[in-house]
Design a protein around this motif. Structure first.
Motif, PDB file in Angstrom:
ATOM      1  N   TYR A  31     -48.550  40.192  40.084  1.00  0.00           N
ATOM      2  CA  TYR A  31     -47.260  40.009  39.430  1.00  0.00           C
ATOM      3  C   TYR A  31     -46.126  40.129  40.445  1.00  0.00           C
ATOM      4  CZ  TYR A  31     -49.838  40.720  35.062  1.00  0.00           C
ATOM      5  OH  TYR A  31     -50.717  40.611  34.029  1.00  0.00           O
ATOM      6  N   SER A  32     -45.135  39.282  40.318  1.00  0.00           N
ATOM      7  CA  SER A  32     -43.995  39.352  41.231  1.00  0.00           C
ATOM      8  C   SER A  32     -43.037  40.473  40.825  1.00  0.00           C
ATOM      9  CB  SER A  32     -43.254  38.005  41.241  1.00  0.00           C
ATOM     10  OG  SER A  32     -42.812  37.666  39.920  1.00  0.00           O
TER      11      SER A  32
ATOM     12  N   TRP B 274     -42.153  44.141  40.030  1.00  0.00           N
ATOM     13  CA  TRP B 274     -42.764  45.411  40.396  1.00  0.00           C
ATOM     14  C   TRP B 274     -43.059  46.287  39.186  1.00  0.00           C
ATOM     15  CZ3 TRP B 274     -40.669  50.102  39.171  1.00  0.00           C
ATOM     16  CH2 TRP B 274     -39.301  50.148  38.862  1.00  0.00           C
TER      17      TRP B 274
ATOM     18  N   ARG C 253     -46.470  45.581  38.023  1.00  0.00           N
ATOM     19  CA  ARG C 253     -47.484  46.161  38.907  1.00  0.00           C
ATOM     20  C   ARG C 253     -47.594  47.664  38.673  1.00  0.00           C
ATOM     21  NH1 ARG C 253     -44.628  43.015  42.582  1.00  0.00           N
ATOM     22  NH2 ARG C 253     -44.025  44.810  43.870  1.00  0.00           N
TER      23      ARG C 253
ATOM     24  N   VAL D  19     -49.666  48.094  35.620  1.00  0.00           N
ATOM     25  CA  VAL D  19     -51.082  47.873  35.929  1.00  0.00           C
ATOM     26  C   VAL D  19     -51.682  49.139  36.546  1.00  0.00           C
ATOM     27  CG1 VAL D  19     -52.695  46.626  37.418  1.00  0.00           C
ATOM     28  CG2 VAL D  19     -50.900  45.383  36.202  1.00  0.00           C
ATOM     29  N   SER D  20     -50.948  49.733  37.467  1.00  0.00           N
ATOM     30  CA  SER D  20     -51.431  50.956  38.110  1.00  0.00           C
ATOM     31  C   SER D  20     -51.673  52.056  37.083  1.00  0.00           C
ATOM     32  CB  SER D  20     -50.416  51.440  39.155  1.00  0.00           C
ATOM     33  OG  SER D  20     -50.836  52.677  39.711  1.00  0.00           O
TER      34      SER D  20
ATOM     35  N   SER E  43     -58.482  47.396  42.758  1.00  0.00           N
ATOM     36  CA  SER E  43     -57.122  47.107  42.290  1.00  0.00           C
ATOM     37  C   SER E  43     -56.173  48.221  42.710  1.00  0.00           C
ATOM     38  CB  SER E  43     -57.113  46.946  40.765  1.00  0.00           C
ATOM     39  OG  SER E  43     -57.907  45.855  40.354  1.00  0.00           O
TER      40      SER E  43
ATOM     41  N   GLU F  16     -55.235  47.949  46.395  1.00  0.00           N
ATOM     42  CA  GLU F  16     -54.195  46.943  46.640  1.00  0.00           C
ATOM     43  C   GLU F  16     -52.817  47.507  46.311  1.00  0.00           C
ATOM     44  OE1 GLU F  16     -54.749  43.039  45.038  1.00  0.00           O
ATOM     45  OE2 GLU F  16     -56.913  43.106  45.264  1.00  0.00           O
ATOM     46  N   LEU F  17     -52.729  48.236  45.206  1.00  0.00           N
ATOM     47  CA  LEU F  17     -51.437  48.776  44.782  1.00  0.00           C
ATOM     48  C   LEU F  17     -50.980  49.925  45.670  1.00  0.00           C
ATOM     49  CD1 LEU F  17     -52.059  48.640  40.935  1.00  0.00           C
ATOM     50  CD2 LEU F  17     -50.465  47.226  42.238  1.00  0.00           C
TER      51      LEU F  17
ATOM     52  N   ASP G 237     -48.643  48.475  48.081  1.00  0.00           N
ATOM     53  CA  ASP G 237     -47.554  47.692  47.485  1.00  0.00           C
ATOM     54  C   ASP G 237     -46.243  47.918  48.253  1.00  0.00           C
ATOM     55  OD1 ASP G 237     -47.107  46.211  44.625  1.00  0.00           O
ATOM     56  OD2 ASP G 237     -45.291  47.268  45.241  1.00  0.00           O
TER      57      ASP G 237
ATOM     58  N   VAL H  97     -44.428  52.075  43.000  1.00  0.00           N
ATOM     59  CA  VAL H  97     -45.748  51.541  42.659  1.00  0.00           C
ATOM     60  C   VAL H  97     -46.813  52.247  43.494  1.00  0.00           C
ATOM     61  CG1 VAL H  97     -47.232  49.497  42.622  1.00  0.00           C
ATOM     62  CG2 VAL H  97     -44.818  49.302  41.989  1.00  0.00           C
TER      63      VAL H  97
END
Length: 222
Positions: free
Chosen positions: A1-2, A4, A7, A10-11, A95, A98-99, A102, A107
């Motif tokens: 997702y652009s 934040w 994101r 999601v986290s 996942s 990756e975050l 960020d 995030v």
């Protein structure tokens, strides 16, 4: 997702929904196994009614073969459920990784909580990832390693605590040592003296009290 904020959401969901993703397959398998067991019971009852007209020895042999086949099927279902659950957990952890990198600080901070939650006890891959962060050329990633250390259950990183502390306590960037100071003080506030890692935390605190940087010493003393 652009965006934040998405994101960040999601986290959050990585740890909030972890138990659902990881255990749902096992639950389904349990229900399926129970259903099969009930069906087999009905079959055995029907076979019992018919046995009045059949040879008892033949029925016993068939029943034994059926039970053996059922046990094998149930074992395969359990193994399949565990395999799927493991795959789901790895997807969630990847996942979170990756975050953790960020570009937005808030995030990354939330991803620390998620990854610490998702880590497994005695998992060499999880421990190596944290150590790699601690050895990174980027100080922001070394800060992340210190933050994970603060929030993770120590049992999950028991094998690398001494190594991790040695790396982070001697970091050349004061902000990283401040993160370590916050971590050890937070851990010390809840860690019983009987814990095998208590002396490591105490030694870390004593070393940070003598740190050359005023802000690091303040983080320990305040």
């Amino acid at each position: 997702y652009s965006e934040w904020r998405m994101r960040l959401k999601v986290s959050e969901q990585l740890r909030y929904c972890c138990d659902i993703f990881v255990s749902s397959n096992e639950t389904d398998d349990d229900e399926e196994i129970q259903s099969d067991s009930n069906n087999n019971s009905e079959i055995q009852i029907n076979n019992g009614d018919e046995s009045q007209n059949n040879n008892n020895k033949e029925n016993q042999t068939n029943s034994s073969n059926c039970e053996s086949s059922d046990k094998s099927d149930n074992t395969e279902k359990v193994n399949k459920g565990e395999s799927i659950a493991k795959q789901n957990l790895e997807i969630l952890k990847n996942s979170a990784k990756e975050l953790l990198l960020d570009p937005v600080s808030v995030v990354r901070k939330d991803a620390v909580l998620s990854y610490a939650y998702l880590m497994e006890k005695d998992n060499e891959s999880d421990q190596k990832f944290v150590l790699d962060l601690a050895k990174s050329d980027k100080y922001t990633e070394r800060e992340i390693a210190a933050s994970i250390f603060e929030f993770v259950d120590l049992e999950k990183i028991n094998g690398i605590i001494n190594i991790l502390l040695n790396i982070l306590l001697n970091d050349k960037v004061a902000n990283v040592r401040i993160s370590v100071a916050n971590a050890v003080m937070s851990i010390a506030s809840v860690l019983p003296e009987s814990n095998e890692n208590h002396h490591l935390i105490t030694e870390a605190i004593e070393k940070l009290k003598k740190d050359s940087d005023l802000d690091v010493r303040s983080a320990i003393l305040n």
